[in-house]
Design an enzyme around this catalytic site. Structure first.
Site, short mmCIF file in Angstrom:
data_model
loop_
_atom_site.label_atom_id
_atom_site.label_comp_id
_atom_site.label_asym_id
_atom_site.label_seq_id
_atom_site.Cartn_x
_atom_site.Cartn_y
_atom_site.Cartn_z
N LYS A 1 0.85 -1.19 0.00
CA LYS A 1 0.00 0.00 0.00
C LYS A 1 0.89 1.24 0.00
CE LYS A 1 -2.95 2.69 3.12
NZ LYS A 1 -3.51 2.76 4.49
N ASP B 1 -2.21 10.65 3.32
CA ASP B 1 -3.61 10.29 3.53
C ASP B 1 -4.26 11.29 4.48
OD1 ASP B 1 -6.07 9.10 3.84
OD2 ASP B 1 -5.35 7.60 5.28
N LYS C 1 -9.32 13.33 8.52
CA LYS C 1 -8.77 12.96 9.81
C LYS C 1 -8.67 14.16 10.74
CE LYS C 1 -5.73 9.33 7.93
NZ LYS C 1 -6.19 8.20 8.73
N ASP D 1 1.95 6.56 5.39
CA ASP D 1 0.94 5.61 4.92
C ASP D 1 1.39 4.88 3.66
OD1 ASP D 1 -1.41 4.41 5.60
OD2 ASP D 1 -2.69 5.79 4.52
N ASP E 1 -11.78 7.48 4.48
CA ASP E 1 -10.52 7.29 5.19
C ASP E 1 -10.12 5.81 5.27
OD1 ASP E 1 -8.23 8.04 6.55
OD2 ASP E 1 -9.18 7.96 8.52
N GLU F 1 -9.29 4.04 2.73
CA GLU F 1 -8.95 4.07 1.30
C GLU F 1 -7.89 3.06 0.92
OE1 GLU F 1 -5.47 5.27 2.87
OE2 GLU F 1 -7.43 6.00 3.52
N ARG G 1 -7.56 -0.03 1.49
CA ARG G 1 -8.12 -1.30 1.03
C ARG G 1 -8.68 -1.18 -0.39
NH1 ARG G 1 -11.92 -1.48 6.17
NH2 ARG G 1 -10.03 -0.47 6.91
#
Length: 495
Positions: free
Chosen positions: A258, A263, A270, A281, A340, A342, A344
């Protein structure tokens, strides 16, 4: 991009430089009588008795004594952890080296190759500075002294040299992972991910394929594309392929990462506090491309594909909205109830593509996926959820030898119940309870039948706010590179 090249000169059995400290390792239950006499005041006061972690320096003779406690209880982890601090010291000594003496008792108790390998990793990580964008760093870069190992048991020299060779390679890729992970989002974008991947490919003769927005659209990889809709940075999928000159197995390994270079949470934004940490991230993708580099440079006999989905998640008028539905690469429709969640969406497309295109025997994904895994395991281990007991056992074995901890967690069907959507095939969140586990069940929907797959949630292991357990320093850890290298080694030996 240009990576920082700071590293230690490492060797076996040679003095590191004209000026150096000699490091002697001692055990509490084998404390030399001559030192009890020479340092009678210090030993009587308990300042230095050989207890684990005790350090005493004889400046007159430039000898450092390191205590490891009771010889019967010594472990590689405990030894290696001590050397992170010595790596930090090398940065301050300005060219002064270190000659490390391993007593026979130590290399009898522990395998010399594994011991030297992990000590090298700790030294290199300690000696590496993460403040690479600071004025102080640019003005005060000091020459790092060389390090040599001296073994009392000469019969273990070849084993030690094998560990040293591996350590030199792997530690460089671990620090490479740490370097790009720590760069802020304005210094490391999806385009920089492409540049770094190309460097690794060029250095190791790997095949590289980069999917830009037109190719992603053609492949209907709408998960990756949806995440990037609110950003001015375009999504990428990067594939690196390693074909060993002398394969030791027909099994094929795929490593998925990933790569969210930042993010914000998107429309489901967030909290402002600690949002700056979301530059991390992309640690899963960073580990994936550096692991395949290390595997290739070591010449391991396992065919490997590293595939990363790279994106930036930002809020914008065009951004993905809660409630939107998209069609993923494998044809499933996904209701996005939380933008959030995201990572996946990105991983789902890459898992599906790699499974169909390459049909790997084993597929691992690494992702800073859920805060819930930190609640479960803290910062000392990654959570592993897998559809294969064989794969899980291989990962556990690799975890033991690499010293990168994992913990098996369940992948029961019940955790998928709340992923059901009333408008699409599934939704991307299932509530707070068991959040790491339902996230894994979501990803499982994108894994083709017959592929042994494991999801490794590294959200807690990938970076630290402060010193903690397995990492003495703060910041990025480079977690995953050592685990994946040892996994590939074990897979290459599996019948």
């Amino acid at each position: 991009m240009k990576l920082d090249k700071n590293k230690i000169q490492l060797s076996i059995g040679k003095n590191p430089s004209k000026s150096y400290y000699k490091l002697q390792i001692l055990f509490k239950d084998h404390f030399p009588e001559n030192l009890k006499t020479k340092f009678s005041l210090q030993t009587a006061a308990g300042i230095f008795t050989g207890d684990g972690g005790q350090v005493f320096t004889d400046e007159s003779e430039k000898i450092i004594y390191l205590g490891l406690g009771e010889s019967s209880k010594v472990k590689i982890r405990n030894v290696a952890q001590q050397f992170f601090t010595f790596g930090e010291k090398l940065k301050k000594w300005d060219g002064v080296g270190l000659e490390i003496h391993f007593p026979k008792l130590l290399t009898t108790a522990l395998p010399a190759d594994a011991l030297v390998y992990q000590v090298v990793n700790s030294l290199e990580q300690g000696a590496y500075s993460i403040n690479v964008l600071s004025k102080e760093y640019k003005e005060n870069v000091k020459k790092i002294g060389a390090v040599s190992f001296v073994l009392q048991d000469a019969a273990k020299t070849k084993d030690a040299e094998r560990g040293l060779k591996k350590g030199k390679v792997v530690s460089r890729y671990v620090n490479g992972t740490r370097y790009i992970a720590h760069l802020p989002a304005n210094h490391f974008t999806p385009e920089e991910f492409v540049s770094r991947s190309k460097e690794i490919a060029k250095d190791n003769g790997l095949k590289i394929t980069v999917f830009d927005e037109p190719q992603l659209k053609k492949e209907k990889m709408n998960g990756i594309l949806s995440v990037c809709e609110g950003s001015d940075k375009k999504a990428k999928m990067i594939l690196l392929e390693y074909s060993p000159a002398k394969p030791s197995t027909k099994k094929k390994l795929a490593i998925i990462g990933k790569g969210l270079t930042f993010d914000s949470g998107g429309i489901s934004i967030k909290p402002a506090q600690d949002m700056h940490e979301m530059k991390y991230d992309m640690c899963g993708a960073a580990a994936a491309i550096h692991a395949i580099g290390a595997i290739a440079e070591l010449g391991l006999g396992v065919p490997v594909i590293a595939a990363i989905g790279v994106a930036e998640n930002m809020p914008d008028a065009a951004a993905l909205k809660p409630g939107d539905v998209y069609t993923a690469h494998n044809g499933l429709t996904v209701e996005v109830q939380n933008t959030d969640a995201e990572g996946r969406l990105v991983l789902g497309d890459v898992l599906s593509y790699v499974g169909k295109k390459f049909k790997p025997d084993y597929m691992l994904d690494l992702a800073t996926l859920t805060g819930a895994i930190i609640i479960s395991l803290g910062h000392e281990a990654a959570g592993v959820m897998s559809n294969s007991e064989t794969l899980t056992e291989l990962l556990k074995a690799a975890s033991e030898t690499s010293d990168e901890r994992i913990w098996e967690m369940p992948l029961w069907d019940e955790y998928a119940e709340d992923l059901k959507s009333d408008i699409a095939d599934l939704r991307n969140v299932a509530g707070r309870a068991g959040g790491s586990l339902s996230a894994a069940k979501y990803l499982e929907r994108f894994v083709d039948p017959g592929i042994a797959w494991a999801h490794i949630d590294i959200a807690g292991a990938a970076w630290r706010k402060k010193s903690s357990g397995t990492q003495i320093g703060n910041g990025p850890t480079g977690y995953g590179v050592r685990l994946l290298v040892d996994f590939a080694e074990k897979l290459g030996k599996k019948k």
